[in-house]
Design a protein around this motif. Structure first.
Motif, PDB file in Angstrom:
ATOM      1  N   TYR A  55       0.808  -1.222   0.000  1.00 35.94           N
ATOM      2  CA  TYR A  55       0.000   0.000   0.000  1.00 35.94           C
ATOM      3  C   TYR A  55       0.842   1.273   0.000  1.00 35.94           C
ATOM      4  CZ  TYR A  55      -4.920   1.233   0.055  1.00 35.94           C
ATOM      5  OH  TYR A  55      -6.186   1.641  -0.317  1.00 35.94           O
ATOM      6  N   ASN A  56       2.063   1.171  -0.461  1.00 31.88           N
ATOM      7  CA  ASN A  56       2.954   2.334  -0.505  1.00 31.88           C
ATOM      8  C   ASN A  56       2.647   3.171  -1.738  1.00 31.88           C
ATOM      9  OD1 ASN A  56       5.269   3.684   0.729  1.00 31.88           O
ATOM     10  ND2 ASN A  56       6.225   3.269  -1.232  1.00 31.88           N
ATOM     11  N   GLU A 116       6.189  -7.967 -10.353  1.00 29.23           N
ATOM     12  CA  GLU A 116       5.493  -8.740  -9.310  1.00 29.23           C
ATOM     13  C   GLU A 116       4.396  -7.868  -8.718  1.00 29.23           C
ATOM     14  OE1 GLU A 116       5.964 -11.862  -8.526  1.00 29.23           O
ATOM     15  OE2 GLU A 116       7.859 -12.228  -9.565  1.00 29.23           O
ATOM     16  N   GLY A 117       3.261  -8.482  -8.405  1.00 27.41           N
ATOM     17  CA  GLY A 117       2.172  -7.771  -7.749  1.00 27.41           C
ATOM     18  C   GLY A 117       1.339  -6.954  -8.703  1.00 27.41           C
ATOM     19  N   GLU A 118       0.633  -5.966  -8.140  1.00 27.12           N
ATOM     20  CA  GLU A 118      -0.204  -5.059  -8.908  1.00 27.12           C
ATOM     21  C   GLU A 118       0.091  -3.633  -8.470  1.00 27.12           C
ATOM     22  OE1 GLU A 118      -4.187  -7.676  -9.835  1.00 27.12           O
ATOM     23  OE2 GLU A 118      -4.174  -6.424  -8.040  1.00 27.12           O
ATOM     24  N   MET A 119       0.167  -2.738  -9.446  1.00 22.23           N
ATOM     25  CA  MET A 119       0.462  -1.338  -9.175  1.00 22.23           C
ATOM     26  C   MET A 119      -0.632  -0.455  -9.762  1.00 22.23           C
ATOM     27  SD  MET A 119       3.335  -1.103  -7.460  1.00 22.23           S
ATOM     28  CE  MET A 119       3.761   0.624  -7.694  1.00 22.23           C
ATOM     29  N   ILE A 120      -0.881   0.656  -9.085  1.00 24.66           N
ATOM     30  CA  ILE A 120      -1.826   1.647  -9.592  1.00 24.66           C
ATOM     31  C   ILE A 120      -1.020   2.839 -10.098  1.00 24.66           C
ATOM     32  CG2 ILE A 120      -3.693   3.251  -9.007  1.00 24.66           C
ATOM     33  CD1 ILE A 120      -4.452   1.201  -6.754  1.00 24.66           C
ATOM     34  N   MET A 121      -1.230   3.194 -11.362  1.00 26.07           N
ATOM     35  CA  MET A 121      -0.636   4.390 -11.942  1.00 26.07           C
ATOM     36  C   MET A 121      -1.704   5.479 -11.896  1.00 26.07           C
ATOM     37  SD  MET A 121       0.839   5.077 -15.807  1.00 26.07           S
ATOM     38  CE  MET A 121      -0.737   4.629 -16.562  1.00 26.07           C
ATOM     39  N   TRP A 167       2.921   6.332  -8.301  1.00 29.02           N
ATOM     40  CA  TRP A 167       2.796   4.869  -8.277  1.00 29.02           C
ATOM     41  C   TRP A 167       2.313   4.440  -6.900  1.00 29.02           C
ATOM     42  CZ3 TRP A 167       2.989   2.706 -12.803  1.00 29.02           C
ATOM     43  CH2 TRP A 167       3.773   3.267 -13.802  1.00 29.02           C
ATOM     44  N   LYS A 168       1.386   3.490  -6.879  1.00 27.08           N
ATOM     45  CA  LYS A 168       0.905   2.967  -5.598  1.00 27.08           C
ATOM     46  C   LYS A 168       0.783   1.455  -5.693  1.00 27.08           C
ATOM     47  CE  LYS A 168      -2.826   3.331  -2.228  1.00 27.08           C
ATOM     48  NZ  LYS A 168      -4.112   3.980  -1.903  1.00 27.08           N
ATOM     49  N   ASN A 169       1.340   0.771  -4.704  1.00 24.49           N
ATOM     50  CA  ASN A 169       1.149  -0.668  -4.605  1.00 24.49           C
ATOM     51  C   ASN A 169      -0.315  -0.908  -4.256  1.00 24.49           C
ATOM     52  OD1 ASN A 169       1.054  -3.370  -3.876  1.00 24.49           O
ATOM     53  ND2 ASN A 169       2.944  -3.318  -2.705  1.00 24.49           N
ATOM     54  N   THR A 174      -1.152  -6.031   1.662  1.00 24.81           N
ATOM     55  CA  THR A 174      -0.380  -7.067   2.362  1.00 24.81           C
ATOM     56  C   THR A 174       0.848  -7.566   1.606  1.00 24.81           C
ATOM     57  OG1 THR A 174      -1.804  -8.792   1.424  1.00 24.81           O
ATOM     58  CG2 THR A 174      -2.420  -7.919   3.599  1.00 24.81           C
ATOM     59  N   GLU A 175       0.868  -7.427   0.286  1.00 31.26           N
ATOM     60  CA  GLU A 175       1.954  -7.990  -0.518  1.00 31.26           C
ATOM     61  C   GLU A 175       2.833  -6.896  -1.124  1.00 31.26           C
ATOM     62  OE1 GLU A 175       2.340 -11.345  -0.765  1.00 31.26           O
ATOM     63  OE2 GLU A 175       0.620 -11.504   0.588  1.00 31.26           O
ATOM     64  N   TRP A 176       4.121  -7.180  -1.234  1.00 33.62           N
ATOM     65  CA  TRP A 176       5.049  -6.279  -1.914  1.00 33.62           C
ATOM     66  C   TRP A 176       4.809  -6.325  -3.419  1.00 33.62           C
ATOM     67  CZ3 TRP A 176       9.396  -3.335  -0.262  1.00 33.62           C
ATOM     68  CH2 TRP A 176       9.561  -3.284   1.131  1.00 33.62           C
ATOM     69  N   ALA A 177       5.232  -5.283  -4.125  1.00 40.52           N
ATOM     70  CA  ALA A 177       5.179  -5.237  -5.587  1.00 40.52           C
ATOM     71  C   ALA A 177       6.553  -4.810  -6.097  1.00 40.52           C
ATOM     72  CB  ALA A 177       4.102  -4.268  -6.067  1.00 40.52           C
ATOM     73  N   ARG A 178       6.850  -5.179  -7.329  1.00 40.62           N
ATOM     74  CA  ARG A 178       8.161  -4.874  -7.924  1.00 40.62           C
ATOM     75  C   ARG A 178       7.958  -4.405  -9.361  1.00 40.62           C
ATOM     76  NH1 ARG A 178      13.491  -8.802  -7.921  1.00 40.62           N
ATOM     77  NH2 ARG A 178      14.159  -7.397  -6.274  1.00 40.62           N
TER      78      ARG A 178
END
Length: 194
Positions: free
Chosen positions: A99-100, A117-122, A147-149, A153-157
């Motif tokens: 959630y960063n 990895e994961g999902e990101m919001i642009m 950018w927002k994870n 709960t999970e990291w994104a890359r």
């Protein structure tokens, strides 16, 4: 996924990338010239870390006599790399804690952002929010964005390639770099928009 490190600067669960640089031997055959593990470094107080993969300092780059490698090593050793390398390129892998969210910012560059990895919001400054999944690519053309994870709960890359570009004019207005801060940044201003 868990992490270690401090709460302010947690360590991502992703492995540090190994960078393989190729070249040629005396028989003119392709070889792996070097392999280096690029340790992720935390952006102070941002719950984000990055690994610098490679830089170039001119375009097109000169690969003769390992000039590009020498310039990259010089920049890396200086510790003074800006977010954009004027006249060249930068490739980084960036890890985002759950959630960063980054600051809204713009660089004078053409950027490719690939979700690894994961999902990101642009999010753009028009208020639009685009959910990007693993394998999706954003082509950032000197636009204001953040950018927002997407996960709590999970990291994104993500992998980012930033390329210096010509000055950007929109509706007759000159758009310069805006790192979304006053007096503080993990990166100093790039200086490529003077």
């Amino acid at each position: 996924m868990g992490s270690t490190g401090t709460e302010e600067n947690p360590k991502s669960p992703f492995p540090d990338p190994t960078v393989f640089v190729t070249g040629h031997n005396s028989a003119c055959k392709a070889i792996v010239q070097s392999s280096t593990v690029e340790e992720a470094k935390a952006y102070q107080g941002m719950r984000v870390s990055h690994s610098l993969i490679y830089t170039t300092s001119e375009f097109p780059p000169d690969l003769n006599e390992d000039k590009d490698i020498e310039l990259h090593e010089k920049i890396k050793a200086s510790g003074n790399l800006n977010i954009v390398n004027p006249g060249g390129t930068v490739i980084r892998i960036v890890n985002f804690a759950p959630y960063n969210k980054s600051m809204m910012h713009r660089t004078q560059s053409l950027d490719y952002g690939i979700v690894l990895e994961g999902e990101m919001i642009m999010e753009l400054d028009d208020g639009s929010r685009t959910l990007m999944h693993k394998g999706d690519v954003a082509v950032q053309r000197a636009t204001m964005h953040t950018w927002k994870n997407a996960s709590e709960t999970e990291w994104a890359r993500m992998l980012f390639v930033l390329q210096d570009c010509q000055p950007v004019l929109v509706g007759g207005q000159r758009f310069k770099e805006d790192l979304g801060h006053v007096g503080y940044s993990v990166f100093p201003s790039s200086g490529n928009d003077a």
